[in-house]
Scaffold this motif. Structure first.
Motif, PDB file in Angstrom:
ATOM      1  N   GLN A  82       5.589  20.143  -3.668  1.00  0.00           N
ATOM      2  CA  GLN A  82       4.408  19.779  -4.461  1.00  0.00           C
ATOM      3  C   GLN A  82       3.275  19.293  -3.564  1.00  0.00           C
ATOM      4  O   GLN A  82       2.105  19.621  -3.789  1.00  0.00           O
ATOM      5  CB  GLN A  82       4.785  18.718  -5.491  1.00  0.00           C
ATOM      6  N   THR A  83       3.620  18.528  -2.543  1.00  0.00           N
ATOM      7  CA  THR A  83       2.608  18.056  -1.591  1.00  0.00           C
ATOM      8  C   THR A  83       1.993  19.221  -0.836  1.00  0.00           C
ATOM      9  O   THR A  83       0.760  19.291  -0.668  1.00  0.00           O
ATOM     10  CB  THR A  83       3.220  17.060  -0.592  1.00  0.00           C
ATOM     11  N   THR A 107      -3.218  22.823   9.452  1.00  0.00           N
ATOM     12  CA  THR A 107      -3.906  23.749   8.557  1.00  0.00           C
ATOM     13  C   THR A 107      -2.917  24.606   7.767  1.00  0.00           C
ATOM     14  O   THR A 107      -1.754  24.759   8.144  1.00  0.00           O
ATOM     15  CB  THR A 107      -4.834  24.668   9.360  1.00  0.00           C
ATOM     16  N   LYS A 108      -3.393  25.178   6.701  1.00  0.00           N
ATOM     17  CA  LYS A 108      -2.599  26.057   5.848  1.00  0.00           C
ATOM     18  C   LYS A 108      -2.201  27.315   6.604  1.00  0.00           C
ATOM     19  O   LYS A 108      -2.979  27.833   7.404  1.00  0.00           O
ATOM     20  CB  LYS A 108      -3.437  26.427   4.624  1.00  0.00           C
ATOM     21  N   ALA A 161       1.790  22.338  -1.780  1.00  0.00           N
ATOM     22  CA  ALA A 161       0.962  23.132  -2.699  1.00  0.00           C
ATOM     23  C   ALA A 161      -0.417  22.498  -2.871  1.00  0.00           C
ATOM     24  O   ALA A 161      -1.437  23.198  -2.935  1.00  0.00           O
ATOM     25  CB  ALA A 161       1.659  23.262  -4.048  1.00  0.00           C
ATOM     26  N   ARG A 162      -0.442  21.172  -2.934  1.00  0.00           N
ATOM     27  CA  ARG A 162      -1.719  20.475  -3.082  1.00  0.00           C
ATOM     28  C   ARG A 162      -2.562  20.573  -1.809  1.00  0.00           C
ATOM     29  O   ARG A 162      -3.758  20.863  -1.865  1.00  0.00           O
ATOM     30  CB  ARG A 162      -1.467  18.999  -3.437  1.00  0.00           C
ATOM     31  N   LEU A 163      -1.925  20.348  -0.665  1.00  0.00           N
ATOM     32  CA  LEU A 163      -2.656  20.396   0.602  1.00  0.00           C
ATOM     33  C   LEU A 163      -3.162  21.805   0.910  1.00  0.00           C
ATOM     34  O   LEU A 163      -4.270  21.969   1.454  1.00  0.00           O
ATOM     35  CB  LEU A 163      -1.753  19.923   1.743  1.00  0.00           C
ATOM     36  N   TRP A 164      -2.360  22.798   0.589  1.00  0.00           N
ATOM     37  CA  TRP A 164      -2.699  24.175   0.934  1.00  0.00           C
ATOM     38  C   TRP A 164      -3.431  24.903  -0.186  1.00  0.00           C
ATOM     39  O   TRP A 164      -3.869  26.035   0.007  1.00  0.00           O
ATOM     40  CB  TRP A 164      -1.432  24.944   1.283  1.00  0.00           C
ATOM     41  N   ASP A 165      -3.531  24.275  -1.348  1.00  0.00           N
ATOM     42  CA  ASP A 165      -4.180  24.898  -2.504  1.00  0.00           C
ATOM     43  C   ASP A 165      -3.592  26.281  -2.774  1.00  0.00           C
ATOM     44  O   ASP A 165      -4.290  27.294  -2.855  1.00  0.00           O
ATOM     45  CB  ASP A 165      -5.698  25.005  -2.274  1.00  0.00           C
ATOM     46  N   CYS A 166      -2.265  26.302  -2.902  1.00  0.00           N
ATOM     47  CA  CYS A 166      -1.561  27.565  -3.130  1.00  0.00           C
ATOM     48  C   CYS A 166      -0.690  27.444  -4.382  1.00  0.00           C
ATOM     49  O   CYS A 166      -0.368  26.331  -4.819  1.00  0.00           O
ATOM     50  CB  CYS A 166      -0.714  27.945  -1.921  1.00  0.00           C
ATOM     51  N   PRO A 167      -0.301  28.565  -4.979  1.00  0.00           N
ATOM     52  CA  PRO A 167       0.523  28.508  -6.188  1.00  0.00           C
ATOM     53  C   PRO A 167       1.919  27.971  -5.914  1.00  0.00           C
ATOM     54  O   PRO A 167       2.482  28.193  -4.837  1.00  0.00           O
ATOM     55  CB  PRO A 167       0.570  29.961  -6.663  1.00  0.00           C
TER      56      PRO A 167
END
Length: 258
Positions: free
Chosen positions: A213-214, A190-191, A216-222
């Motif tokens: 980049q991966t 989890t994030k 950021a995508r998985l965690w939906d963070c900037p």
């Protein structure tokens, strides 16, 4: 009062931040900026390095308590230091207010060939088995920095780093322990349970930018990408790092105020 804790990576110590802590404090307006060494590095070079990332996080907590800094903390961490910061936030989310993670990589989210570029394996093995302090530092500079320097600037920086390595030598045993801790670490699926910003360098020769980049995508963070810097982003462009952190904090405060 905001206390920022700065954590570096494999074989590095607080002096390798250079002027960045002061620059960061000036740009962000942080009240306190605290730099810590992991056991086995810098002022703690005579100690055995922890065998796990979790132990590294625990040691950071202990150091801060001894220094009199109370949580919650803002943490800016690079590479292996970022792994420790992630584990810290997972174990004690109430102690971490914000995370800025730089050029990190995490199993199980990133494959091994992105976490450490295979092209570097031969040189790293050679320097672990043999090589002088100067040769180690020369390789580290090559792998972690893309900044163009004059011959004089490069020689001065390597002389400085070599003096650190001689004054506070990191033993091969401790290097291997730190590597083992990084390789064996498995982050939670989890994030991290705290607000976070990812910073990554597109020209990183050590760790693929795809790792950040991966995440950021998985965690939906900037995520913010530097187009030309290398793995040691604070070394190559410390002002950019500080400015990204400042702008992110301001945006977070604006969002919270709505």
């Amino acid at each position: 009062m905001s206390t920022w804790v700065l954590l570096r990576g494999l074989m590095r110590e607080t002096r390798h931040w250079g002027e960045f802590p002061m620059l960061f404090q000036n740009v962000t307006g942080a009240q306190n900026v605290v730099t810590l060494d992991f056991p086995g590095n810098g002022r703690l070079h005579a100690q055995a390095s922890p065998g796990s990332v979790g132990e590294m996080a625990d040691h950071c907590r202990m150091q801060l308590a001894k220094l009199g800094y109370a949580p919650p903390y803002h943490v800016l961490a690079l590479s292996l230091g970022a792994m420790a910061a992630v584990e810290w936030s997972a174990r004690h989310p109430d102690e971490i207010d914000r995370l800025v993670l730089i050029n990190t990589s995490l199993a199980p989210h990133n494959p091994f060939y992105q976490r450490l570029r295979p092209a570097n394996y031969p040189a790293l093995l050679r320097f672990l088995i043999s090589g002088s302090e100067f040769q180690r530092e020369e390789l580290i500079l090559h792998l972690t920095s893309t900044l163009e320097r004059s011959e004089l600037q490069r020689a001065k920086l390597l002389e400085q780093w070599t003096s650190y390595a001689c004054e506070c030598p990191v033993t091969r045993a401790n290097i291997l322990r730190q590597l083992q801790a990084a390789i064996s670490y498995r982050a939670a699926q989890t994030k991290p349970p705290v607000p976070l910003l990812l910073l990554a360098a597109q020209q990183d020769r050590l760790v693929s930018v795809k790792c950040s980049q991966t995440l950021a995508r998985l965690w939906d963070c900037p995520i913010r990408l530097h187009p030309v810097a290398g793995h040691d982003l604070p070394l190559d462009d410390g002002f950019w790092v500080a400015q990204q952190a400042k702008e992110w904090l301001e945006s977070e405060h604006q969002t919270a105020g709505k």
